[in-house]
Design a protein around this motif. Structure first.
Motif, PDB file in Angstrom:
ATOM      1  N   ARG A 164       0.875  -1.020   0.459  1.00 23.34           N
ATOM      2  CA  ARG A 164      -0.125  -0.032  -0.539  1.00 23.34           C
ATOM      3  C   ARG A 164       1.055   1.425  -0.152  1.00 23.34           C
ATOM      4  O   ARG A 164       0.874   2.117  -0.935  1.00 23.34           O
ATOM      5  CB  ARG A 164      -0.660  -0.219   1.583  1.00 23.34           C
ATOM      6  CG  ARG A 164      -2.600   0.916   1.075  1.00 23.34           C
ATOM      7  CD  ARG A 164      -3.455   0.483   1.897  1.00 23.34           C
ATOM      8  NE  ARG A 164      -2.760   0.016   3.387  1.00 23.34           N
ATOM      9  CZ  ARG A 164      -2.259  -0.929   4.159  1.00 23.34           C
ATOM     10  NH1 ARG A 164      -3.866  -1.707   3.549  1.00 23.34           N
ATOM     11  NH2 ARG A 164      -2.153  -1.578   4.988  1.00 23.34           N
ATOM     12  N   GLU A 195       2.330   1.265  -3.868  1.00 26.00           N
ATOM     13  CA  GLU A 195       1.503   2.280  -4.599  1.00 26.00           C
ATOM     14  C   GLU A 195       1.721   3.742  -3.866  1.00 26.00           C
ATOM     15  O   GLU A 195       1.692   4.682  -5.137  1.00 26.00           O
ATOM     16  CB  GLU A 195      -0.316   1.583  -4.187  1.00 26.00           C
ATOM     17  CG  GLU A 195       0.395   0.176  -5.216  1.00 26.00           C
ATOM     18  CD  GLU A 195       0.304   0.646  -6.507  1.00 26.00           C
ATOM     19  OE1 GLU A 195      -0.170   1.342  -7.413  1.00 26.00           O
ATOM     20  OE2 GLU A 195       0.947  -0.579  -6.265  1.00 26.00           O
ATOM     21  N   ASN A 196       1.425   4.192  -2.959  1.00 28.96           N
ATOM     22  CA  ASN A 196       1.286   5.718  -2.761  1.00 28.96           C
ATOM     23  C   ASN A 196       2.683   5.825  -2.881  1.00 28.96           C
ATOM     24  O   ASN A 196       2.546   7.277  -3.482  1.00 28.96           O
ATOM     25  CB  ASN A 196       0.641   6.178  -0.638  1.00 28.96           C
ATOM     26  CG  ASN A 196      -0.315   5.073  -0.516  1.00 28.96           C
ATOM     27  OD1 ASN A 196      -1.306   5.360  -1.307  1.00 28.96           O
ATOM     28  ND2 ASN A 196      -0.508   5.317   0.510  1.00 28.96           N
ATOM     29  N   ARG A 241       2.270   9.416  -5.402  1.00 30.58           N
ATOM     30  CA  ARG A 241       3.105  10.934  -5.394  1.00 30.58           C
ATOM     31  C   ARG A 241       4.429  11.329  -6.847  1.00 30.58           C
ATOM     32  O   ARG A 241       4.411  11.530  -6.991  1.00 30.58           O
ATOM     33  CB  ARG A 241       3.545  10.739  -4.053  1.00 30.58           C
ATOM     34  CG  ARG A 241       4.462  12.368  -3.579  1.00 30.58           C
ATOM     35  CD  ARG A 241       4.243  12.123  -1.744  1.00 30.58           C
ATOM     36  NE  ARG A 241       5.433  11.160  -1.707  1.00 30.58           N
ATOM     37  CZ  ARG A 241       4.739   9.646  -0.559  1.00 30.58           C
ATOM     38  NH1 ARG A 241       4.006   9.846  -0.629  1.00 30.58           N
ATOM     39  NH2 ARG A 241       6.269   8.670  -0.864  1.00 30.58           N
TER      40      ARG A 241
END
Length: 77
Positions: free
Chosen positions: A27, A30-31, A35
Motif C-alpha cells: 500500500r 503504491e502511494n 506521488r
C-alpha cells in the motif's frame, strides 16, 4: 545527500519496512509511486518497469519501497 548518509538511511528504511506486513508495504509502495507520478518526477511506465525488474531480480518489496522512497526524498531536496 552524502553517499554514506544515503546508504544508512536506505538501510534504515529497508529494516523499517521489513517489520511491516506485506499488504501495508504494498500500500505504501503504491502511494509512493503515485506521488512520484503526480509530481511529474517520473512517468508511470518507467516506475512500473523498474519495480517489475527489481521483483524479477529477487528484491524484497521492502527494498523496492526503500528505493522508491529514496527517489522521492532526493527529488524533494
Amino acid at each position: 545527500m552524502e553517499k554514506q548518509l544515503k546508504k544508512r538511511y536506505f538501510n534504515y528504511l529497508v529494516s523499517h519496512y521489513g517489520r511491516m506486513s506485506d499488504s501495508a508495504v504494498r500500500r505504501l509502495l503504491e502511494n509512493s509511486l503515485l506521488r512520484l507520478v503526480s509530481a511529474n518526477i517520473y512517468p508511470a511506465d518507467v516506475l512500473e518497469k523498474v519495480v517489475e525488474d527489481m521483483i524479477e531480480e529477487g528484491h524484497s518489496i521492502s527494498k523496492i519501497l526503500a528505493h522508491v522512497d529514496m527517489l522521492d526524498i532526493e527529488n524533494r531536496i
